[in-house]
Design an enzyme around this catalytic site. Structure first.
Site, short mmCIF file in Angstrom:
data_model
loop_
_atom_site.label_atom_id
_atom_site.label_comp_id
_atom_site.label_asym_id
_atom_site.label_seq_id
_atom_site.Cartn_x
_atom_site.Cartn_y
_atom_site.Cartn_z
N HIS A 68 0.84 -1.19 0.00
CA HIS A 68 0.00 0.00 0.00
C HIS A 68 0.87 1.24 0.00
O HIS A 68 2.04 1.22 0.36
CB HIS A 68 -0.98 0.00 1.18
CG HIS A 68 -0.47 0.66 2.42
ND1 HIS A 68 -0.58 2.02 2.62
CD2 HIS A 68 0.16 0.19 3.50
CE1 HIS A 68 -0.04 2.34 3.79
NE2 HIS A 68 0.42 1.24 4.34
N CYS A 69 0.28 2.33 -0.47
CA CYS A 69 0.91 3.65 -0.46
C CYS A 69 -0.17 4.66 -0.08
O CYS A 69 -1.14 4.29 0.60
CB CYS A 69 1.55 3.97 -1.80
SG CYS A 69 0.40 3.98 -3.18
N GLN A 70 -0.05 5.88 -0.53
CA GLN A 70 -1.06 6.89 -0.19
C GLN A 70 -2.34 6.68 -1.00
O GLN A 70 -3.43 6.76 -0.44
CB GLN A 70 -0.50 8.30 -0.45
CG GLN A 70 -1.36 9.41 0.13
CD GLN A 70 -1.35 9.43 1.64
OE1 GLN A 70 -0.34 9.16 2.28
NE2 GLN A 70 -2.49 9.73 2.24
N LEU A 97 -3.80 4.40 1.56
CA LEU A 97 -4.08 4.93 2.90
C LEU A 97 -5.31 5.82 2.88
O LEU A 97 -6.08 5.85 3.85
CB LEU A 97 -2.85 5.69 3.42
CG LEU A 97 -2.94 6.25 4.83
CD1 LEU A 97 -3.09 5.14 5.86
CD2 LEU A 97 -1.72 7.09 5.15
#
Length: 177
Positions: A68-70, A97
């Site tokens: 996952h990232c932003q 996120l």
């Protein structure tokens, strides 16, 4: 080729991920930069930044691997690196996120951590453009500064490679966490 890789990139929604995390059945890899992770992250996530991402750093066990990232862009890029290293299937958090927080799930927040790299880029780029514009009242040659920064932003938008962000990621205040 891109379609084949895309078929191997699976998505997971925040509700399903929360269930897996609660049951300790997932290795959640955060591919954002250290300053971003330090400021806010999903509890239980493991930081392996995209800028230094090495597939061999991924924990190997019986748990499901989720990146996952932003927002989902960088986790897709990290997945491509895993595919290139021979990993058959990769899952990433749809919406990153941002989606996790929209669902109302908690994050661990450290308000003392540095602001995100992209906000730092925006502040510096904006300051340089404003400075160049104001100084162009003294000499039109200062418009070269605004043109240089503008072309850098244009290149970053087209190529998804931001040299200023990469440079800022190496600054000491972004490395202390």
């Amino acid at each position: 080729m891109a379609k084949i890789l895309q078929d191997r990139l699976k998505i997971i929604d925040p509700v399903t991920l929360k269930t897996l995390l609660d049951n300790d059945r997932v290795n959640l890899i955060d591919v954002r930069e250290p300053s971003e992770h330090a400021r806010e992250h999903i509890p239980g996530s493991i930081l392996i930044p995209l800028s230094t991402f090495e597939p061999q750093a991924i924990p190997v066990n019986n748990k499901k691997l989720v990146l996952h990232c932003q927002s989902g862009n960088r986790s897709s890029q990290a997945a491509q690196k895993l595919f290139a290293a021979g990993v058959e299937e990769v899952t990433h958090l749809e919406g990153g996120l941002n989606a996790w927080k929209q669902q109302g799930y908690l994050t661990k927040i450290n308000k003392k951590a540095p602001i995100s790299i992209m906000r730092q880029v925006q502040i510096i780029a904006g300051s340089l453009i404003l400075t160049g514009t104001l100084l162009s009242l003294i000499s039109p040659w200062f418009l070269l500064l605004t043109g240089f920064v503008g072309s850098g932003l244009l290149f970053a938008g087209i190529s998804n490679i931001c040299a200023m962000a990469r440079l800022l990621a190496k600054m000491p205040w972004n490395q202390q966490f």
